[in-house]
Each structure stands twice: as structure tokens, then as C-alpha cells.
Design a protein around this motif. Structure first.
Motif, PDB file in Angstrom:
ATOM      1  N   LEU A  67      47.962 -34.051 -18.596  1.00  0.00           N
ATOM      2  CA  LEU A  67      48.416 -34.029 -17.219  1.00  0.00           C
ATOM      3  C   LEU A  67      47.604 -33.001 -16.444  1.00  0.00           C
ATOM      4  CD1 LEU A  67      51.158 -34.378 -19.154  1.00  0.00           C
ATOM      5  CD2 LEU A  67      52.249 -34.427 -16.934  1.00  0.00           C
ATOM      6  N   SER A  68      47.169 -33.363 -15.254  1.00  0.00           N
ATOM      7  CA  SER A  68      46.414 -32.465 -14.393  1.00  0.00           C
ATOM      8  C   SER A  68      46.377 -33.081 -13.000  1.00  0.00           C
ATOM      9  CB  SER A  68      44.982 -32.294 -14.927  1.00  0.00           C
ATOM     10  OG  SER A  68      44.185 -31.548 -14.027  1.00  0.00           O
ATOM     11  N   ALA A  69      46.235 -32.226 -11.983  1.00  0.00           N
ATOM     12  CA  ALA A  69      46.060 -32.749 -10.624  1.00  0.00           C
ATOM     13  C   ALA A  69      44.790 -33.585 -10.551  1.00  0.00           C
ATOM     14  CB  ALA A  69      46.004 -31.602  -9.619  1.00  0.00           C
ATOM     15  N   ASN A  70      43.802 -33.263 -11.403  1.00  0.00           N
ATOM     16  CA  ASN A  70      42.586 -34.072 -11.517  1.00  0.00           C
ATOM     17  C   ASN A  70      42.531 -34.640 -12.930  1.00  0.00           C
ATOM     18  OD1 ASN A  70      40.092 -35.230 -11.741  1.00  0.00           O
ATOM     19  ND2 ASN A  70      38.919 -33.385 -11.305  1.00  0.00           N
ATOM     20  N   PRO A  71      43.013 -35.873 -13.127  1.00  0.00           N
ATOM     21  CA  PRO A  71      43.092 -36.427 -14.490  1.00  0.00           C
ATOM     22  C   PRO A  71      41.737 -36.653 -15.153  1.00  0.00           C
ATOM     23  CG  PRO A  71      43.703 -38.085 -12.836  1.00  0.00           C
ATOM     24  CD  PRO A  71      43.563 -36.783 -12.110  1.00  0.00           C
ATOM     25  N   HIS A  72      40.638 -36.609 -14.372  1.00  0.00           N
ATOM     26  CA  HIS A  72      39.308 -36.818 -14.949  1.00  0.00           C
ATOM     27  C   HIS A  72      38.680 -35.516 -15.451  1.00  0.00           C
ATOM     28  CE1 HIS A  72      39.407 -40.891 -13.443  1.00  0.00           C
ATOM     29  NE2 HIS A  72      39.692 -40.438 -12.234  1.00  0.00           N
ATOM     30  N   PHE A  73      39.230 -34.385 -15.046  1.00  0.00           N
ATOM     31  CA  PHE A  73      38.585 -33.097 -15.334  1.00  0.00           C
ATOM     32  C   PHE A  73      38.352 -32.865 -16.821  1.00  0.00           C
ATOM     33  CE2 PHE A  73      38.740 -28.566 -16.390  1.00  0.00           C
ATOM     34  CZ  PHE A  73      37.718 -28.070 -15.584  1.00  0.00           C
ATOM     35  N   CYS A  74      39.315 -33.245 -17.653  1.00  0.00           N
ATOM     36  CA  CYS A  74      39.243 -32.918 -19.084  1.00  0.00           C
ATOM     37  C   CYS A  74      38.242 -33.768 -19.860  1.00  0.00           C
ATOM     38  CB  CYS A  74      40.631 -33.046 -19.722  1.00  0.00           C
ATOM     39  SG  CYS A  74      41.296 -34.729 -19.682  1.00  0.00           S
ATOM     40  N   LYS A  75      37.778 -34.868 -19.267  1.00  0.00           N
ATOM     41  CA  LYS A  75      36.983 -35.847 -20.025  1.00  0.00           C
ATOM     42  C   LYS A  75      35.695 -35.275 -20.600  1.00  0.00           C
ATOM     43  CE  LYS A  75      38.740 -39.951 -17.626  1.00  0.00           C
ATOM     44  NZ  LYS A  75      38.414 -41.057 -16.687  1.00  0.00           N
ATOM     45  N   SER A  76      34.960 -34.520 -19.792  1.00  0.00           N
ATOM     46  CA  SER A  76      33.663 -33.994 -20.233  1.00  0.00           C
ATOM     47  C   SER A  76      33.814 -33.072 -21.437  1.00  0.00           C
ATOM     48  CB  SER A  76      32.987 -33.250 -19.078  1.00  0.00           C
ATOM     49  OG  SER A  76      31.767 -32.679 -19.497  1.00  0.00           O
ATOM     50  N   ALA A  77      34.778 -32.155 -21.362  1.00  0.00           N
ATOM     51  CA  ALA A  77      34.988 -31.208 -22.471  1.00  0.00           C
ATOM     52  C   ALA A  77      35.460 -31.930 -23.733  1.00  0.00           C
ATOM     53  CB  ALA A  77      35.998 -30.142 -22.063  1.00  0.00           C
ATOM     54  N   LEU A  78      36.378 -32.873 -23.577  1.00  0.00           N
ATOM     55  CA  LEU A  78      36.900 -33.604 -24.737  1.00  0.00           C
ATOM     56  C   LEU A  78      35.810 -34.423 -25.418  1.00  0.00           C
ATOM     57  CD1 LEU A  78      40.322 -34.860 -23.305  1.00  0.00           C
ATOM     58  CD2 LEU A  78      39.983 -33.004 -24.946  1.00  0.00           C
ATOM     59  N   LYS A  79      34.850 -34.889 -24.627  1.00  0.00           N
ATOM     60  CA  LYS A  79      33.726 -35.651 -25.180  1.00  0.00           C
ATOM     61  C   LYS A  79      32.711 -34.713 -25.832  1.00  0.00           C
ATOM     62  CE  LYS A  79      30.380 -39.193 -23.783  1.00  0.00           C
ATOM     63  NZ  LYS A  79      29.772 -39.895 -22.636  1.00  0.00           N
ATOM     64  N   GLY A  80      32.558 -33.498 -25.256  1.00  0.00           N
ATOM     65  CA  GLY A  80      31.579 -32.540 -25.765  1.00  0.00           C
ATOM     66  C   GLY A  80      31.972 -31.905 -27.086  1.00  0.00           C
TER      67      GLY A  80
END
Length: 406
Positions: A67-80
């Protein structure tokens, strides 16, 4: 520079999950790293998590688990830095682990194994860890190679530190007895970052009406349910406590609940309770309703429900219930509407919802966009995972991201 001033390339505030992983990641790049911990020992939240076994990640991790105000924010780190990267680290250190329900991974022995692993990696990479550090102030310097100066007390003695990169891994407000605090938000605001509204997450519910008394009487009783609130549903175990409702189902849905909302609990998930009751009326009309319901539900719960939903007919056979009555009871079984008075708050919350606004943070590096050399990782950010190892995975992933650039 005064002689008492000590310099490190990277200083990390907080020796929890994200701080330790960030520390050895940065040190492996040849950076001189110092990790400062306010408490008397590191990784306290890791040690208590998962009943002391640490649910360190999940086999299936996606952005939808956060959950986040920006649901896309976590994608880069989770992929990295993925769950597989952390699992490989666990296996490298020979830590025995097991998969439980919903693909959750736990240590077979103790959460101490995870803390020891992180500290071993820090030691091997040359990242220093210091506990008993109380931060007094931070100020930005004009020098690009020494951007920040920290004043603090270590074991009661004043110290001045300088660094080029400052990483805030201070956690959040949940479980203050384990070191939770709002210092990370204060640092964010000091340097012009905004902080979103915060509230306790993954937290049990409390009640003030007759439901509180019912929960007290049923304290310790657990069952599998489907619980819904604000368009989100979880199928997990629910536990009655002397204060209200807990268990994985309630912790999960608490992230979606706001004061004044009603939660809907399906006590017979996957079953059309009204049709089931009507069918048994035809086939076993002489049976009592409580006898029938005590097959799929705990007897103590059925005893409470009959007082709530069919008082005065406790001894009546099914045949004496009208179809309309059984349909009404069936609807209640599939959608028991309860209005919590509150949650138990930060005292028992596993996480804090909200945090440092990700709009001001680079999703690739975790660096503040307008403040060079200042990084935020882990729970202090406005990224919160579901129950099941996702918050630890966010700690590992965000810590690694910052460690690559700090």
C-alpha cells in the motif's frame, strides 16, 4: 574541521532490517560505512517477528502486496533486489527455513539467525555498527564531499560525525518498545520533504459494545474466515481476544479500515449459508440449529451466536424455524457486520501506514530528489506490505537500492 570530528562516507541511522542490508551493500562497494542504532541491541524487530522465527520474505512478491499513495513506487526496488536474492543469502549462510501457508518463509530455528547473518555480512564488508547512539541534531554542510554533520551521544558521550551520504532507516511509529519512533519523519521535514498521514497497520481491532463482552468470553477461540472492508477481502484465521478481534485476517484488513467503517465477516467462506440451512431443514428437520452449526464452527462461538441471532429458540428443531428466519441467519453467517471502536494502535501494530512521501524520493536510488546524499529506506517511507514477509522484503529491497548509490 575540529579534531573530535569523525568522518565516514555513509552513515546509516537505524540498525534494523533495511539499515543493516544497506550497510553491507554500500560497504561492498568500498564505501566506509557506519550504522548507528539508538537501542541497546540491533535488529529488535527482526528478533520478535514471526513469533521469534522471522517471516523474512514470501515466495510470491508483487507490487499489489503493498500500500502506498504511489502504488508504482516500490516496483523498481522490488525488481532490483528480489525475494530470490534474499533467499540466496539465507542459503549461503546455511540458515534452515520452511515455507508455511500463503508461501510465507520462516526460519526453522530462530530469528537470531537472520540478525547474525546481517551482522556477519556487515563485518565481512567492513561496515561498522554502533548501538546506544542518541541523535541530537543534523545539519547540511556546503562541502560536496562532506554533506552532513551529526551531533549525537554514544554511550552518553558527545560525538560529532560527518558523512557524504546519510541514510535514514529509523523505522516508524509501530511498537515503540522495540525502538519505533517518529525521528525519521522529523528529519524528512527538516530537509523539506512532506510526510503523508500515518496510522497503525497490521493491528488488532477493539470494540466497546456488547461485542467486546462476546470477544472476552470467546478469548482464545480461532477459526478461518473471509473478512472484507472497503472493497478488499482476505481469507485467513481470525482470533477472539479479551480486547476484540485479532489473527491474520483482522491484521490484514486493518490496513484498509478507517474509524467509523464496518467490517464484514463471513464465518462460512465458500458456503451459501442460507441454502445450506434450508437444505438441512428439509433433510434433518429434527436437528437443532446449534448442533448443525457446531460442525463447521467452534461450539463456544455457536453458543454466543444463538443468543445474538435466534434468542429463545435455542432448543427448537430446524423444522420450527421459518425459511425466512433461516435465510436471515444464513445472511448473518456469511456477512456478520461489526463496527470496531478502534484498533489497538501503535503499541501492538506490526507496521505504520503512510510515511515519508515517495513523491520526493527517487524510486531507483531512494535518494531525496531535492536533497543530494539524503536517503530514506524501509518502513519510514510511505510503503507498507501485507502480512506475510512483504514488509521485510521491502526493507531488503529498499536497503539494497540505497546501498548501491549511497
Amino acid at each position: 574541521m575540529p579534531p573530535a570530528c569523525e568522518y565516514h562516507d555513509v552513515i546509516i541511522l537505524g540498525a534494523g532490517a533495511s539499515g543493516l542490508l544497506c550497510g553491507f551493500t554500500a560497504a561492498q562497494r568500498g564505501r566506509s560505512v557506519l550504522i548507528l542504532e539508538r537501542a541497546n541491541k540491533v535488529g529488535k524487530k527482526i528478533l520478535m517477528s514471526g513469533g521469534g522465527r522471522c517471516n523474512f520474505t514470501n515466495h510470491f512478491v508483487e507490487a499489489d502486496n503493498f500500500l502506498s499513495a504511489n502504488p508504482h513506487f516500490c516496483k523498481s526496488a522490488l525488481k532490483g533486489y528480489t525475494q530470490w536474492d534474499f533467499i540466496a543469502l539465507v542459503e549461503k549462510h546455511g540458515i534452515a527455513y520452511e515455507e508455511r501457508k500463503h508461501s510465507q518463509l520462516f526460519c526453522k530455528d530462530s530469528a537470531k539467525d537472520i540478525v547474525a547473518m546481517l551482522l556477519d555480512e556487515c563485518a565481512e564488508a567492513g561496515a561498522q555498527v554502533r548501538s546506544h547512539c542518541e541523535l541530537d541534531s543534523i545539519r547540511a554542510l556546503d562541502d560536496n564531499s562532506r554533506r552532513y554533520q551529526l551531533e549525537l551521544h554514544h554511550d552518553g558521550r558527545p560525538q560529532t560525525l560527518q558523512c557524504q551520504s546519510l541514510v535514514v532507516a529509523t523505522g516508524a511509529l509501530s511498537v515503540p518498545t522495540l525502538g519505533g519512533s517518529g525521528v525519521g519523519y522529523e528529519i524528512a521535514r527538516q530537509f523539506g520533504l512532506s510526510v503523508t498521514e500515518r496510522r497503525a497497520g497490521l493491528v488488532p481491532f477493539m470494540f466497546t459494545d456488547n461485542i467486546k463482552n462476546l470477544c472476552e468470553r470467546l478469548s482464545g477461540t480461532a477459526l478461518e474466515v473471509s473478512v472484507s472492508c472497503n472493497g478488499t477481502t482476505f481469507n485467513e484465521a481470525m482470533l477472539f481476544t479479551h480486547r476484540g478481534l485479532s489473527g491474520p485476517a483482522m491484521l490484514q484488513i486493518s490496513n484498509y479500515w478507517y474509524p467509523g467503517n464496518t467490517i464484514s465477516i463471513d464465518l462460512l467462506p465458500g458456503q451459501d449459508a442460507a441454502q445450506w440451512l434450508l437444505q438441512h431443514k428439509q433433510e434433518q428437520g429434527r436437528s437443532r440449529l446449534r448442533t448443525l452449526l457446531s460442525q463447521p464452527l467452534p461450539k463456544a462461538l455457536v453458543s454466543e451466536l444463538q443468543t445474538l441471532w435466534w434468542p429463545g429458540k435455542e432448543e427448537a428443531p430446524l423444522a420450527e424455524f421459518s425459511d425466512r428466519d433461516l435465510q436471515r441467519i444464513g445472511q448473518l453467517l456469511n456477512a456478520w457486520q461489526l463496527k470496531p471502536s478502534a484498533t489497538e494502535g501503535y503499541r501492538t501494530a506490526e507496521v505504520t501506514l503512510g510515511g515519508v512521501d515517495t513523491a520526493g524520493i527517487s524510486s531507483k536510488t531512494m535518494e531525496a530528489k531535492q536533497q543530494p546524499g539524503l536517503y530514506f529506506i524501509g518502513e519510514v517511507l510511505d510503503v507498507t506490505g501485507h502480512l506475510g514477509g512483504f514488509n521485510f522484503q521491502w526493507a531488503w529491497s529498499s536497503g539494497y537500492s540505497a546501498g548501491q548509490f549511497a
